[in-house]
Motif scaffolding. Structure first.
Motif, PDB file in Angstrom:
ATOM      1  N   ARG A  41      36.776  60.235  31.226  1.00  0.00           N
ATOM      2  CA  ARG A  41      36.019  61.489  31.304  1.00  0.00           C
ATOM      3  C   ARG A  41      34.611  61.277  30.764  1.00  0.00           C
ATOM      4  NH1 ARG A  41      37.996  66.951  31.854  1.00  0.00           N
ATOM      5  NH2 ARG A  41      36.423  67.883  33.198  1.00  0.00           N
ATOM      6  N   GLY A  42      33.629  61.598  31.564  1.00  0.00           N
ATOM      7  CA  GLY A  42      32.238  61.560  31.116  1.00  0.00           C
ATOM      8  C   GLY A  42      31.724  60.184  30.751  1.00  0.00           C
ATOM      9  N   VAL A  43      32.164  59.141  31.464  1.00  0.00           N
ATOM     10  CA  VAL A  43      31.740  57.774  31.158  1.00  0.00           C
ATOM     11  C   VAL A  43      30.427  57.482  31.883  1.00  0.00           C
ATOM     12  CG1 VAL A  43      32.308  55.328  31.384  1.00  0.00           C
ATOM     13  CG2 VAL A  43      34.092  56.976  30.777  1.00  0.00           C
ATOM     14  N   SER A  44      29.398  57.128  31.114  1.00  0.00           N
ATOM     15  CA  SER A  44      28.083  56.815  31.693  1.00  0.00           C
ATOM     16  C   SER A  44      27.480  55.604  30.977  1.00  0.00           C
ATOM     17  CB  SER A  44      27.125  58.002  31.549  1.00  0.00           C
ATOM     18  OG  SER A  44      27.583  59.135  32.253  1.00  0.00           O
ATOM     19  N   PHE A  45      26.972  54.667  31.754  1.00  0.00           N
ATOM     20  CA  PHE A  45      26.231  53.533  31.202  1.00  0.00           C
ATOM     21  C   PHE A  45      25.528  52.806  32.341  1.00  0.00           C
ATOM     22  CE2 PHE A  45      30.562  52.033  32.010  1.00  0.00           C
ATOM     23  CZ  PHE A  45      30.360  50.877  32.748  1.00  0.00           C
ATOM     24  N   ASP A  46      24.517  52.014  31.976  1.00  0.00           N
ATOM     25  CA  ASP A  46      23.800  51.168  32.923  1.00  0.00           C
ATOM     26  C   ASP A  46      23.832  49.740  32.437  1.00  0.00           C
ATOM     27  OD1 ASP A  46      22.457  52.989  34.994  1.00  0.00           O
ATOM     28  OD2 ASP A  46      21.888  53.966  33.114  1.00  0.00           O
ATOM     29  N   ILE A  47      23.935  48.791  33.368  1.00  0.00           N
ATOM     30  CA  ILE A  47      23.900  47.371  33.030  1.00  0.00           C
ATOM     31  C   ILE A  47      22.811  46.720  33.861  1.00  0.00           C
ATOM     32  CG2 ILE A  47      25.184  45.198  32.988  1.00  0.00           C
ATOM     33  CD1 ILE A  47      27.742  46.765  32.701  1.00  0.00           C
ATOM     34  N   GLY A  48      21.907  46.023  33.180  1.00  0.00           N
ATOM     35  CA  GLY A  48      20.789  45.398  33.859  1.00  0.00           C
ATOM     36  C   GLY A  48      21.130  44.049  34.458  1.00  0.00           C
ATOM     37  N   ALA A  49      20.259  43.565  35.311  1.00  0.00           N
ATOM     38  CA  ALA A  49      20.440  42.263  35.950  1.00  0.00           C
ATOM     39  C   ALA A  49      20.475  41.163  34.894  1.00  0.00           C
ATOM     40  CB  ALA A  49      19.310  42.011  36.939  1.00  0.00           C
ATOM     41  N   GLY A  50      21.478  40.297  34.959  1.00  0.00           N
ATOM     42  CA  GLY A  50      21.609  39.187  34.027  1.00  0.00           C
ATOM     43  C   GLY A  50      22.193  39.554  32.679  1.00  0.00           C
ATOM     44  N   GLU A  51      22.528  40.813  32.468  1.00  0.00           N
ATOM     45  CA  GLU A  51      23.082  41.248  31.185  1.00  0.00           C
ATOM     46  C   GLU A  51      24.578  40.941  31.129  1.00  0.00           C
ATOM     47  OE1 GLU A  51      22.708  45.192  28.273  1.00  0.00           O
ATOM     48  OE2 GLU A  51      22.342  45.372  30.422  1.00  0.00           O
ATOM     49  N   ALA A  52      25.080  40.589  29.949  1.00  0.00           N
ATOM     50  CA  ALA A  52      26.500  40.324  29.739  1.00  0.00           C
ATOM     51  C   ALA A  52      27.053  41.393  28.806  1.00  0.00           C
ATOM     52  CB  ALA A  52      26.713  38.940  29.146  1.00  0.00           C
ATOM     53  N   VAL A  53      28.012  42.169  29.297  1.00  0.00           N
ATOM     54  CA  VAL A  53      28.532  43.314  28.550  1.00  0.00           C
ATOM     55  C   VAL A  53      30.047  43.191  28.409  1.00  0.00           C
ATOM     56  CG1 VAL A  53      28.776  45.828  28.518  1.00  0.00           C
ATOM     57  CG2 VAL A  53      26.671  44.787  29.385  1.00  0.00           C
ATOM     58  N   ALA A  54      30.532  43.419  27.193  1.00  0.00           N
ATOM     59  CA  ALA A  54      31.972  43.420  26.928  1.00  0.00           C
ATOM     60  C   ALA A  54      32.477  44.851  26.944  1.00  0.00           C
ATOM     61  CB  ALA A  54      32.261  42.789  25.574  1.00  0.00           C
ATOM     62  N   LEU A  55      33.663  45.034  27.473  1.00  0.00           N
ATOM     63  CA  LEU A  55      34.339  46.326  27.451  1.00  0.00           C
ATOM     64  C   LEU A  55      35.568  46.170  26.574  1.00  0.00           C
ATOM     65  CD1 LEU A  55      34.417  49.212  28.665  1.00  0.00           C
ATOM     66  CD2 LEU A  55      35.813  48.288  30.510  1.00  0.00           C
ATOM     67  N   ILE A  56      35.579  46.857  25.430  1.00  0.00           N
ATOM     68  CA  ILE A  56      36.687  46.702  24.491  1.00  0.00           C
ATOM     69  C   ILE A  56      37.354  48.047  24.240  1.00  0.00           C
ATOM     70  CG2 ILE A  56      35.578  44.727  23.383  1.00  0.00           C
ATOM     71  CD1 ILE A  56      34.946  46.575  21.017  1.00  0.00           C
ATOM     72  N   GLY A  57      38.560  47.988  23.728  1.00  0.00           N
ATOM     73  CA  GLY A  57      39.331  49.200  23.444  1.00  0.00           C
ATOM     74  C   GLY A  57      40.806  48.852  23.439  1.00  0.00           C
ATOM     75  N   GLN A  58      41.598  49.700  22.801  1.00  0.00           N
ATOM     76  CA  GLN A  58      43.029  49.446  22.720  1.00  0.00           C
ATOM     77  C   GLN A  58      43.698  49.700  24.063  1.00  0.00           C
ATOM     78  OE1 GLN A  58      43.657  51.929  18.962  1.00  0.00           O
ATOM     79  NE2 GLN A  58      44.865  50.116  18.473  1.00  0.00           N
ATOM     80  N   ASN A  59      44.940  49.249  24.208  1.00  0.00           N
ATOM     81  CA  ASN A  59      45.692  49.496  25.427  1.00  0.00           C
ATOM     82  C   ASN A  59      45.793  50.997  25.673  1.00  0.00           C
ATOM     83  OD1 ASN A  59      46.123  46.751  25.741  1.00  0.00           O
ATOM     84  ND2 ASN A  59      48.097  46.774  24.701  1.00  0.00           N
ATOM     85  N   GLY A  60      45.544  51.404  26.912  1.00  0.00           N
ATOM     86  CA  GLY A  60      45.591  52.822  27.248  1.00  0.00           C
ATOM     87  C   GLY A  60      44.263  53.533  27.094  1.00  0.00           C
ATOM     88  N   ALA A  61      43.216  52.791  26.725  1.00  0.00           N
ATOM     89  CA  ALA A  61      41.893  53.410  26.532  1.00  0.00           C
ATOM     90  C   ALA A  61      41.217  53.752  27.851  1.00  0.00           C
ATOM     91  CB  ALA A  61      40.994  52.497  25.706  1.00  0.00           C
ATOM     92  N   GLY A  62      41.669  53.124  28.951  1.00  0.00           N
ATOM     93  CA  GLY A  62      41.081  53.393  30.258  1.00  0.00           C
ATOM     94  C   GLY A  62      40.267  52.241  30.818  1.00  0.00           C
ATOM     95  N   LYS A  63      40.338  51.065  30.188  1.00  0.00           N
ATOM     96  CA  LYS A  63      39.510  49.924  30.612  1.00  0.00           C
ATOM     97  C   LYS A  63      39.843  49.485  32.040  1.00  0.00           C
ATOM     98  CE  LYS A  63      40.791  47.144  27.321  1.00  0.00           C
ATOM     99  NZ  LYS A  63      41.870  47.995  26.765  1.00  0.00           N
ATOM    100  N   SER A  64      41.129  49.270  32.311  1.00  0.00           N
ATOM    101  CA  SER A  64      41.524  48.787  33.634  1.00  0.00           C
ATOM    102  C   SER A  64      41.212  49.819  34.709  1.00  0.00           C
ATOM    103  CB  SER A  64      43.014  48.432  33.644  1.00  0.00           C
ATOM    104  OG  SER A  64      43.271  47.340  32.788  1.00  0.00           O
ATOM    105  N   THR A  65      41.408  51.086  34.400  1.00  0.00           N
ATOM    106  CA  THR A  65      41.084  52.147  35.355  1.00  0.00           C
ATOM    107  C   THR A  65      39.597  52.137  35.683  1.00  0.00           C
ATOM    108  OG1 THR A  65      42.884  53.536  34.507  1.00  0.00           O
ATOM    109  CG2 THR A  65      41.147  54.641  35.764  1.00  0.00           C
ATOM    110  N   LEU A  66      38.772  51.973  34.668  1.00  0.00           N
ATOM    111  CA  LEU A  66      37.324  51.925  34.869  1.00  0.00           C
ATOM    112  C   LEU A  66      36.940  50.757  35.768  1.00  0.00           C
ATOM    113  CD1 LEU A  66      34.421  52.792  34.284  1.00  0.00           C
ATOM    114  CD2 LEU A  66      34.541  51.525  32.134  1.00  0.00           C
TER     115      LEU A  66
END
Length: 410
Positions: A41-66
Motif C-alpha cells: 500500500r502506498g509504495v513509491s520510490f525511484d531508482i536511477g541508472a546504474g544505482e544498486a538498491v537492496a530491498l529488505i524486510g521480514q518474510n511477509g513484508a511484501g518483497k516478492s509481491t513488489l
C-alpha cells in the motif's frame, strides 16, 4: 535519470460472495468484497541508472509481491510502475522452468521469452552452459536438478545478455559458496557497465558491499529509505525489539552526519567508549598493527541477574570485521544493582587495513543481543587506521607473511 519509477503502488487480495461480483468489478460495476487484504500500500520510490538498491524486510513484508509487479508477472491494484530499459529477473527458484525439459531446452525457452531471437540465443548458449557449470546435467530434465543446479542455470540465462535492470530475489542464497562468489562478481561487472540493480537479500555483508541504498519494507509499506548501513542497523534493531519486552528503537544523527540507531530496554547503557594507546592517550588515528585498548564505562539502571558486554568493529561499509563479548571471553558479570557503574578494557593489536572504522556496542542478558537486549548502539565510536610504519599492502586486514625463496640450481 530515473530508470525505474514506482508510484503509489498497492496490491490487495479480495474475496467476493460470488464470481459474478468479481466479474462485475472488472467492468467497473459496484461490487463490495466481503474481505480485503492489502499486501502492499502506498509504495513509491525511484531508482536511477546504474544505482544498486537492496530491498529488505521480514518474510511477509511484501518483497516478492513488489518484485512480481515490477517484472509484470502480477498486476497491481493501484499505482504504477515505469521502467526505462530491458529488465532481467531471477525471482522464485525455477520460476518459468519446465521440469520435463532439459536445461538447454529451458534456456532456449527462457531467453526467447526475454525477447532474444534464435541466432542471439545460439551465439550465447556456450557461454551460458560454461557459466552454469553443471556438466552433462545440462542435457537432462530439470526435475533431476538440485536447487543449486537450478539456480546456476537460472542465473546463467538471466545474465547472458547485460540488462538495463537486473532484479535478484533471495535465490542467490541457494547453492554453494563458489557459485555465490561467481554470481556476485558478475553482478559487480554489470554494475561497472551501468546496469541498475534491485536485490532482495538478508545477507548484511552482501547488501552493504554491493548496494548504494536500501529500502526497508514493513507490512507492505516503505518504512525507511537510505544508506545500507543505517537501514540494516534499523532493521536489525526492530528484530531485536520484537524479541524483547519494553524495548525501544531510536534513530538520530551523529555530529558527522551519520545515522545512528540505538535500541534496547534501557536497563543498562554505555556511558562512554574510547580507543586509547598503551600509555592511556586517546586515539583518533591508529597505526596498522598498533597495540590499542578499547575502554567502555557502563551504567546499570535496574537490578540485573546477569549482563554481557559486546563490541563489533565494522568497516566503512558497515560490514563486520570482528566482534566478541564478555560471554565468549569467559567473564561473567552477575548480580548487578541499580546505580552501579563499571569499566571494561579490551587490549588488542589493530591489525586492520587503512581506512575508516566504527565500533558498535551491545549490552544484553545472554550471549546474543536478540535476547534480553538492554542496549545496542551503532556508531558508538569512529576511528581511522593509517599505515605509518608497515610495508605497503591492500585490504581490510594486516596479515604479514614470512617469505621464503629458494631457487633450484639444477
Amino acid at each position: 535519470m530515473s530508470l525505474m519509477s514506482v508510484q503509489g503502488l498497492g496490491k490487495a487480495y479480495r474475496s467476493y460472495r460470488s464470481e459474478w461480483q468479481r466479474v462485475a468489478r472488472w467492468f467497473g460495476l459496484p461490487s463490495k468484497p466481503v474481505e480485503e487484504h492489502w499486501v502492499l500500500r502506498g509504495v513509491s520510490f525511484d531508482i536511477g541508472a546504474g544505482e544498486a538498491v537492496a530491498l529488505i524486510g521480514q518474510n511477509g513484508a511484501g518483497k516478492s509481491t513488489l518484485l512480481k509487479i515490477i517484472t509484470g508477472t502480477l498486476h497491481p491494484t493501484e499505482g504504477s510502475v515505469r521502467l526505462g530499459g530491458r529488465i532481467a529477473a531471477i525471482l522464485e527458484l525455477g520460476m518459468g522452468f519446465n521440469p520435463e525439459l532439459t536445461g538447454r531446452q529451458n534456456v532456449l525457452h527462457a531467453a526467447g521469452l526475454m525477447g532474444f531471437d534464435a541466432r542471439q540465443i545460439a551465439a550465447a548458449m556456450s557461454d551460458i552452459e560454461a557459466f552454469a557449470e553443471i556438466g552433462e546435467y545440462f542435457e537432462e530434465p530439470v526435475r533431476t536438478y538440485s536447487s543449486g543446479m537450478q539456480m546456476r542455470v537460472a542465473f546463467a540465462v538471466a545474465t547472458a545478455f547485460r540488462p538495463d535492470i537486473l532484479i535478484v530475489d533471495e535465490a542467490l542464497s541457494v547453492g554453494d559458496a563458489y557459485f555465490q562468489h561467481k554470481s556476485f562478481a558478475k553482478i559487480r561487472e554489470f554494475q561497472k557497465q551501468g546496469t541498475t540493480l534491485l536485490i532482495v537479500s538478508h545477507d548484511r555483508n552482501a547488501v552493504q558491499a554491493i548496494c548504494d541504498r536500501a529500502l526497508f519494507l514493513e507490512r507492505g509499506r516503505v518504512l525507511m529509505d537510505g544508506e545500507p548501513e543505517a537501514v540494516m542497523d534499523y532493521y536489525n534493531a526492530l528484530i531485536a525489539e520484537r524479541e524483547g519486552a519494553l524495548s525501544t528503537v531510536s534513530v538520530s544523527k551523529t555530529a558527522d552526519g551519520r545515522t545512528q540507531t540505538v535500541s534496547g530496554t534501557g536497563e543498562a547503557s554505555v556511558e562512554s567508549v574510547g580507543l586509547f594507546d598503551a600509555n592511556g592517550r586517546p586515539l583518533e588515528f591508529v597505526d596498522v598493527g598498533q597495540p590499542v585498548v578499547l575502554r567502555a564505562r557502563v551504567a546499570v539502571h535496574a537490578d540485573l541477574p546477569s549482563l554481557v558486554f559486546g563490541y563489533m568493529i565494522k568497516d566503512r561499509l558497515g560490514q563486520a570485521i570482528f566482534g566478541t563479548n564478555t560471554y565468549h571471553l569467559g567473564l561473567p558479570i552477575e548480580n548487578l544493582r541499580r546505580g552501579e557503574r563499571f569499566d571494561l578494557a579490551f587490549a588488542f593489536k589493530a591489525t586492520l587495513g587503512v581506512g575508516s572504522y566504527s565500533v558498535a556496542t551491545g549490552l544484553h542478558a545472554t550471549e546474543s543481543h536478540l535476547s534480553g537486549n538492554y542496549e545496542w548502539r551503532d556508531l558508538s565510536l569512529v576511528f581511522n587506521v593509517a599505515n605509518i610504519s608497515r610495508e605497503t599492502f591492500v585490504g581490510v586486514a594486516w596479515i604479514p607473511p614470512e617469505l621464503e625463496f629458494e631457487r633450484d640450481e639444477t
